[in-house]
Write an enzyme that holds these catalytic residues in place. Structure first.
Site, PDB file in Angstrom:
ATOM      1  N   HIS A  68       0.836  -1.151   0.005  1.00 12.95           N
ATOM      2  CA  HIS A  68      -0.107  -0.027   0.021  1.00 12.95           C
ATOM      3  C   HIS A  68       0.839   1.132  -0.085  1.00 12.95           C
ATOM      4  O   HIS A  68       0.287   2.302  -0.175  1.00 12.95           O
ATOM      5  CB  HIS A  68      -1.117   0.000   1.118  1.00 12.95           C
ATOM      6  N   ASP A 116      -0.168  -7.863   1.804  1.00 13.73           N
ATOM      7  CA  ASP A 116       0.361  -6.439   1.722  1.00 13.73           C
ATOM      8  C   ASP A 116       1.887  -6.025   1.745  1.00 13.73           C
ATOM      9  O   ASP A 116       2.354  -5.939   3.110  1.00 13.73           O
ATOM     10  CB  ASP A 116      -0.323  -5.457   2.881  1.00 13.73           C
ATOM     11  N   SER A 216       4.337   2.452   8.043  1.00  7.62           N
ATOM     12  CA  SER A 216       3.791   1.387   7.127  1.00  7.62           C
ATOM     13  C   SER A 216       4.945   1.035   6.399  1.00  7.62           C
ATOM     14  O   SER A 216       6.040   1.917   5.786  1.00  7.62           O
ATOM     15  CB  SER A 216       2.774   1.989   6.204  1.00  7.62           C
TER      16      SER A 216
END
Length: 260
Positions: A68, A116, A216
């Protein structure tokens, strides 16, 4: 227990060669985590680069991050670069631009954040030195025991909707049972689902320690080995809903096959 016998140090032998968070932790230095790098995004409106994700070094020209972090309506590889070898956010170290990303082909299929994970090729190779080193990743299929101590590191926000840290930070917490974590998240509205390809970590029913926005794609370490990639969660450091990372051991074979 030691994880070292179960780890994969990528491409030690020539045979192998042929967005989001740190809350409740403390400042550290790149010397302790020489395999973590910043992922910077180019802002087309003001012309600035800004750190928004993290990644881990696999090889001189490959890093491991979250899928992402490498998608979006205006995404292009030219709008991403990595900064390696520095304790400080957006300054110091060396900068390398992205050539191409390979997001896992199962990303988003079983669930919004399932698979992910992304391997990212750099346009120019890193040069090894004491603060730029390749990471060790966990072996395919390894199951980290529940309640095992784990560590997040990154430059993300130090509180939910807070401000990013100028200095690299780290925080220790514990791996939480996947089924328990899944059942907790079922209490929330929406379609985000905890799958077996994810690792939940935090201080359950206590909170206060987690990754946060800006972490992230960065690491979840166990015994210094990369076992997870920071992926998603409900807020940051929530006592009821743990933070969630992609489980690297579900994808180790894919990583070693494609990052060549």
């Amino acid at each position: 227990m030691s994880l070292l016998p179960l780890a994969v140090l990528l491409f030690v032998a020539s045979a192998l060669a042929t967005s989001n968070r740190i809350v409740g932790g403390e400042e550290t230095t790149i010397e302790k985590y020489p395999y973590i790098v910043q992922v910077e995004t180019y802002n087309t409106f003001n012309g600035n680069w800004n750190q928004g994700c993290g990644a881990n070094i696999l090889l001189k020209n490959w890093v491991l991050s979250a899928a992402h972090c490498f998608e979006g309506w205006n995404y292009t590889p030219e709008f991403r670069r990595i900064r390696a070898g520095t304790t400080y956010r957006n300054e110091g170290g060396v900068v390398h631009y992205v050539d191409i990303e390979i997001n896992h082909p199962e990303y988003r299929k079983a669930a919004r954040f399932d698979a992910d994970i992304s391997i990212v090729k750099l346009s120019t190779p890193l040069v090894w030195n004491p603060v730029i080193q390749r990471a060790t990743i966990v072996s395919q299929g390894y199951e980290l025991p529940d309640n095992a101590p784990v560590v997040h590191a990154g430059w993300g926000d130090t509180s939910f909707d807070g401000v990013a840290s100028r200095v690299l930070r780290h925080v220790e917490m514990y791996k939480i049972n996947n089924i328990l974590c899944r059942d907790r998240y079922k209490q929330l509205p929406g379609t985000n689902v905890v799958t077996p390809n994810m690792i939940c970590a935090g201080l359950l029913d206590i909170g206060g320690r987690d990754a946060c926005q800006g972490d992230s794609g960065g690491p979840l370490y166990a015994g210094g080995i990369v076992v997870g990639i920071v992926s998603w969660g409900h807020g940051c450091a929530n006592e009821t809903y743990p933070g969630i990372s992609t489980k690297v051991s579900s994808y180790t074979n894919w990583i070693t096959k494609n990052a060549v």
